[in-house]
Design a protein around this motif. Structure first.
Motif, PDB file in Angstrom:
ATOM      1  N   GLY A  81       0.824  -1.202   0.000  1.00  0.00           N
ATOM      2  CA  GLY A  81       0.000   0.000   0.000  1.00  0.00           C
ATOM      3  C   GLY A  81       0.853   1.243   0.000  1.00  0.00           C
ATOM      4  N   ASP A  82       0.190   2.371   0.101  1.00  0.00           N
ATOM      5  CA  ASP A  82       0.897   3.649   0.117  1.00  0.00           C
ATOM      6  C   ASP A  82       1.647   3.816   1.429  1.00  0.00           C
ATOM      7  OD1 ASP A  82      -0.137   4.249  -2.368  1.00  0.00           O
ATOM      8  OD2 ASP A  82      -1.891   5.271  -1.548  1.00  0.00           O
ATOM      9  N   MET A  83       2.828   4.408   1.323  1.00  0.00           N
ATOM     10  CA  MET A  83       3.647   4.656   2.508  1.00  0.00           C
ATOM     11  C   MET A  83       3.749   6.154   2.765  1.00  0.00           C
ATOM     12  SD  MET A  83       6.758   1.874   2.110  1.00  0.00           S
ATOM     13  CE  MET A  83       7.101   2.211   0.385  1.00  0.00           C
ATOM     14  N   ASP A  84       3.779   6.505   4.032  1.00  0.00           N
ATOM     15  CA  ASP A  84       3.959   7.895   4.436  1.00  0.00           C
ATOM     16  C   ASP A  84       5.347   8.357   3.990  1.00  0.00           C
ATOM     17  OD1 ASP A  84       4.395  10.304   5.785  1.00  0.00           O
ATOM     18  OD2 ASP A  84       3.320   9.646   7.576  1.00  0.00           O
ATOM     19  N   PRO A  85       5.447   9.501   3.304  1.00  0.00           N
ATOM     20  CA  PRO A  85       6.766   9.948   2.822  1.00  0.00           C
ATOM     21  C   PRO A  85       7.707  10.428   3.920  1.00  0.00           C
ATOM     22  CG  PRO A  85       5.085  11.586   2.329  1.00  0.00           C
ATOM     23  CD  PRO A  85       4.355  10.384   2.845  1.00  0.00           C
ATOM     24  N   ALA A  86       7.239  10.477   5.170  1.00  0.00           N
ATOM     25  CA  ALA A  86       8.102  10.937   6.260  1.00  0.00           C
ATOM     26  C   ALA A  86       9.342  10.063   6.361  1.00  0.00           C
ATOM     27  CB  ALA A  86       7.343  10.909   7.583  1.00  0.00           C
ATOM     28  N   PRO A  87      10.512  10.650   6.590  1.00  0.00           N
ATOM     29  CA  PRO A  87      11.760   9.870   6.656  1.00  0.00           C
ATOM     30  C   PRO A  87      11.721   8.852   7.790  1.00  0.00           C
ATOM     31  CG  PRO A  87      12.214  12.228   6.496  1.00  0.00           C
ATOM     32  CD  PRO A  87      10.756  12.099   6.756  1.00  0.00           C
ATOM     33  N   PHE A  88      12.450   7.762   7.596  1.00  0.00           N
ATOM     34  CA  PHE A  88      12.623   6.800   8.675  1.00  0.00           C
ATOM     35  C   PHE A  88      13.485   7.423   9.769  1.00  0.00           C
ATOM     36  CE2 PHE A  88      12.273   3.665   5.032  1.00  0.00           C
ATOM     37  CZ  PHE A  88      10.972   3.302   5.341  1.00  0.00           C
ATOM     38  N   ALA A  89      13.135   7.157  11.016  1.00  0.00           N
ATOM     39  CA  ALA A  89      13.900   7.695  12.144  1.00  0.00           C
ATOM     40  C   ALA A  89      14.131   6.588  13.158  1.00  0.00           C
ATOM     41  CB  ALA A  89      13.160   8.861  12.794  1.00  0.00           C
ATOM     42  N   SER A  90      15.317   6.557  13.716  1.00  0.00           N
ATOM     43  CA  SER A  90      15.621   5.555  14.732  1.00  0.00           C
ATOM     44  C   SER A  90      14.818   5.848  15.992  1.00  0.00           C
ATOM     45  CB  SER A  90      17.118   5.555  15.063  1.00  0.00           C
ATOM     46  OG  SER A  90      17.380   4.675  16.152  1.00  0.00           O
ATOM     47  N   PRO A  91      14.209   4.828  16.600  1.00  0.00           N
ATOM     48  CA  PRO A  91      13.441   5.050  17.829  1.00  0.00           C
ATOM     49  C   PRO A  91      14.310   5.278  19.054  1.00  0.00           C
ATOM     50  CG  PRO A  91      13.459   2.730  17.260  1.00  0.00           C
ATOM     51  CD  PRO A  91      14.157   3.433  16.140  1.00  0.00           C
ATOM     52  N   ILE A  92      15.625   5.145  18.918  1.00  0.00           N
ATOM     53  CA  ILE A  92      16.530   5.317  20.057  1.00  0.00           C
ATOM     54  C   ILE A  92      17.339   6.589  19.858  1.00  0.00           C
ATOM     55  CG2 ILE A  92      18.520   4.357  21.292  1.00  0.00           C
ATOM     56  CD1 ILE A  92      17.510   1.590  20.638  1.00  0.00           C
ATOM     57  N   ASP A  93      17.161   7.549  20.756  1.00  0.00           N
ATOM     58  CA  ASP A  93      17.961   8.769  20.691  1.00  0.00           C
ATOM     59  C   ASP A  93      19.048   8.799  21.754  1.00  0.00           C
ATOM     60  OD1 ASP A  93      16.355   9.047  22.870  1.00  0.00           O
ATOM     61  OD2 ASP A  93      15.475  10.975  22.287  1.00  0.00           O
ATOM     62  N   ASN A  94      18.980   7.873  22.712  1.00  0.00           N
ATOM     63  CA  ASN A  94      20.007   7.773  23.752  1.00  0.00           C
ATOM     64  C   ASN A  94      20.295   6.299  23.994  1.00  0.00           C
ATOM     65  OD1 ASN A  94      21.663   7.836  25.983  1.00  0.00           O
ATOM     66  ND2 ASN A  94      20.244   8.917  27.313  1.00  0.00           N
TER      67      ASN A  94
END
Length: 687
Positions: free
Chosen positions: A642-655
């Motif tokens: 299906g269609d995917m959101d064009p928002a960039p992939f982001a890592s769920p871990i920032d620390n």
């Protein structure tokens, strides 16, 4: 094969190996300080001297000399013994006599070798050299006067960790091991230098002066702070964990562990839940187990079965999830979920949620595409394995998502789903690399499938794997990189919504609307607690984290070092953790709490021992029968195109240092976070 004679015994060895390795194959131990199996050869300590014929009439460094046909090696001749005694005497010229206060005492290679080759007095009357200590950060304590310049730490940082922050200045007696000016070591693998150091120059700063090695009891266990399942040894003194060390497992973590695995153990003693609590008049007050069970049972009796739900957290073990699933089934509730992050995975297609190539399989891959993942933050051990494969050559790595420093060169293809679609259609330059590869692999991040369009992302990644031959008769290169130690185990056990059941988002929505009246959180701390509305929240866990702050009833459980439990790592490997000590206060093992409550509410579960529970798990899923093994997953259709959101992939871990209740309670991890926020600047923190 090459024939060599070692101490009068002829053996056949592989051509190209060193004399030292040949001696080990023959069962002859060669002393060494600078040599290590996983590091490049330095040949600078000279402790491994042997006598070789034919050759020059002098000792030879066995670590740097390749074997030759017909070579004769003597490892215990008078020449060898004299040479080794001379080397040891030179090493001890400047070494301080502080073994009684050295944390390396009892585990020191220099002590062991000095016993055999050292003298009981020194011929030197000059003053010993003194070297200023360096600040390597909050994890590694330095006593650089003890350093014998083996350079293991430098080679590890450069070759294994991929962070070139250590080097040597000066020559001869003036040589010193230093970091870059004003910087601490920022590698998430730096603690392994402590294990590598053959003397007491690098020791654990949190462990310093807290115990002696021979006082400690140890238990073999499994790390749960990520989904790799690193094999560890837990050392305890009384009821307190004093340190965590790696265990050798070539298929999982080799002999390394991450800094979070090694140093977050002090969080096990802080913010612990050690007795039941019940919220009365808006305030949590201590209660007995009977009172806590009565409060929960009383609420359940006033609810429809479909108004009860359960969510399993990231650190939950398989036994507790199996017991909680049985309890919810006995109560008649289909609302259970182990996917705290809302990942769009589950069902019958096991290949969709496993690291199918296996961790060891990385060594045989010849191309890699990383999608929406940051292995360095999410699975440091796997990232180290990827770097090791890259150093072997012939391993191009493409990245779709954040252009992060993974410690090895990568080709950044793009930030998000548009690039993923282009690759799936063969419209990217990197596609040629994948097409040319015989064993390509795709690594999809768990954060990428936790988005609203996660099912479409999963389907697109599967399309990439199928298009470029990642899946074949003897190779499955499609990999989902999990972050939570409980995730694969929960999926394998079917801790998922039943017919008409709600997932995590549905449970939260139902709690807000009043349709869900009771939510049982099994160590679930990563959900939006404000979304629980007025539901009665039962928190079963071991730390006073987000879930406990919201809870109406708290049932204190055991942490991973305090229970015999089963975990399944990201590649589907079933592993057993063993209790190193007892849980504090009135806390109990999680499965036992659930079993006791089932009796209190009249829904007694059909087992009353850990063995009986494991037998029930095995009956439902035979894959749990052989710990340490992997049951390959058949390839199947999964994901929803299906269609995917064009928002960039982001890592769920920032620390990297704070990802769970244990590491968030750790003072050591807080110091690492402070260092990270300062860009690696030395904070002056001394311990």
């Amino acid at each position: 094969m090459v024939k060599v004679t070692i101490d009068g015994t002829e053996i056949e060895v592989e051509p190209g190996i060193t004399v030292l390795q040949a001696c080990e194959q023959a069962g002859v131990e060669i002393p060494r300080f600078c040599y290590h199996d996983r590091l490049s050869i330095a040949g600078n300590c000279r402790m491994c001297l042997v006598e070789v014929a034919p050759g020059p009439p002098k000792p030879a460094a066995s670590c740097a000399m390749p074997v030759g046909e017909g070579m004769e090696v003597k490892t215990d001749s008078e020449m060898v013994r004299k040479a080794r005694r001379g080397v040891m005497e030179m090493l001890l010229i400047n070494h301080p006599l502080d073994c009684p206060i050295c944390d390396q005492g009892g585990e020191c290679d220099l002590q062991d070798q000095a016993l055999y080759y050292g003298l009981d007095r020194s011929r030197f009357e000059e003053n010993k050299r003194a070297v200023p200590d360096k600040d390597f950060g909050p994890l590694i304590k330095t006593e650089m006067t003890r350093c014998i310049h083996c350079t293991r730490c430098i080679r590890f940082a450069t070759e294994i960790a991929g962070v070139e922050e250590l080097g040597a200045t000066g020559r001869g007696e003036d040589m010193e091991i230093v970091t870059y000016v004003g910087k601490a070591i920022t590698s998430e693998m730096s603690g392994n230098m402590i294990d590598l150091c053959p003397v007491g120059a690098l020791t654990s700063k949190p462990f310093a002066f807290t115990a002696r090695s021979w006082e400690l009891r140890n238990a073999e266990s499994v790390d749960v702070l990520d989904a790799v399942g690193s094999n560890i040894r837990v050392d305890t003194l009384g009821a307190e964990v004093k340190r965590i060390l790696p265990r050798l497992n070539e298929d999982v973590n080799e002999e390394w562990i991450s800094d979070k695995t090694r140093f977050a153990y002090d969080g096990l003693m802080r913010q612990r839940l050690d007795r039941p609590y019940v919220r009365r008049d808006g305030k949590l007050t201590a209660a007995s187990w009977d009172d806590a069970f009565a409060a929960i049972a009383g609420r359940i009796k006033g609810l429809e079965p479909t108004a009860v739900a359960a969510i399993a957290g990231d650190l939950a073990d398989c036994e507790s999830m199996a017991a909680l699933k049985d309890l919810m089934a006995a109560l008649g509730s289909p609302h259970i979920d182990c996917r705290q992050d809302g990942a769009k995975i589950g069902g019958d297609a096991r290949a969709a949620w496993l690291f199918n190539s296996t961790i060891a399989g990385i060594d045989t891959a010849d191309a890699c595409l990383i999608i929406g993942a940051n292995p360095r933050m999410e699975a440091a051990i796997i990232n180290t394995r990827l770097r090791g494969r890259w150093t072997g050559g012939g391993f191009p790595i493409g990245v779709i998502g954040e252009d992060a420093d993974l410690t090895y060169p990568t080709t950044h293809l793009g930030p998000g789903p548009e690039t993923l679609s282009a690759v799936a259609e063969g419209g990217d330059d990197f596609c040629a690399r994948l097409e040319d590869a015989e064993r390509p692999m795709v690594i999809l991040g768990s954060g990428a499938v936790a988005r609203e369009d996660g099912a479409a992302v999963l389907a697109a990644a599967r399309a990439v794997a199928e298009r470029f031959g990642c899946v074949g008769d003897d190779w499955n290169g499609f990999n989902l990189l999990q972050r939570a130690a409980s995730r694969v185990g929960g999926l394998e056990l079917g801790f998922l919504p039943g017919d008409g059941g709600r997932d995590v988002a549905g449970i939260l929505a139902g709690a807000c609307s009043g349709e869900i009246g009771l939510v049982w959180l099994l160590g679930a701390d990563e959900i939006d607690m404000t979304g629980l509305g007025d539901a009665l929240v039962v928190y079963q866990g071991h730390h006073g984290d987000a879930g406990a702050n919201r809870a109406d009833v708290i049932l204190p459980g055991a942490a991973y070092t305090e229970k015999n439990a089963t975990y399944v790592n990201t590649e589907g490997r079933v592993q057993r953790a063993r209790a190193a000590h007892f849980p504090p206060g009135e806390a109990k093992e999680d499965w036992a709490i659930i079993r006791a409550f089932s009796a209190a509410c009249g829904k007694t579960l059909p087992y009353d021992s850990l063995d009986a529970l494991r037998a029930r798990i095995l009956e439902a899923n035979p894959g749990f029968g052989e710990p340490g093994t992997i049951v390959p997953a058949p390839w199947a259709e999964f994901g929803v195109a299906g269609d995917m959101d064009p928002a960039p992939f982001a890592s769920p871990i920032d620390n990297f240092y704070m990802t769970d209740p244990i590491s968030r309670a750790s003072v050591t991890m807080a110091r690492c976070t402070e260092m990270l926020a300062g860009g690696g600047e030395n904070t002056g923190t001394d311990g």
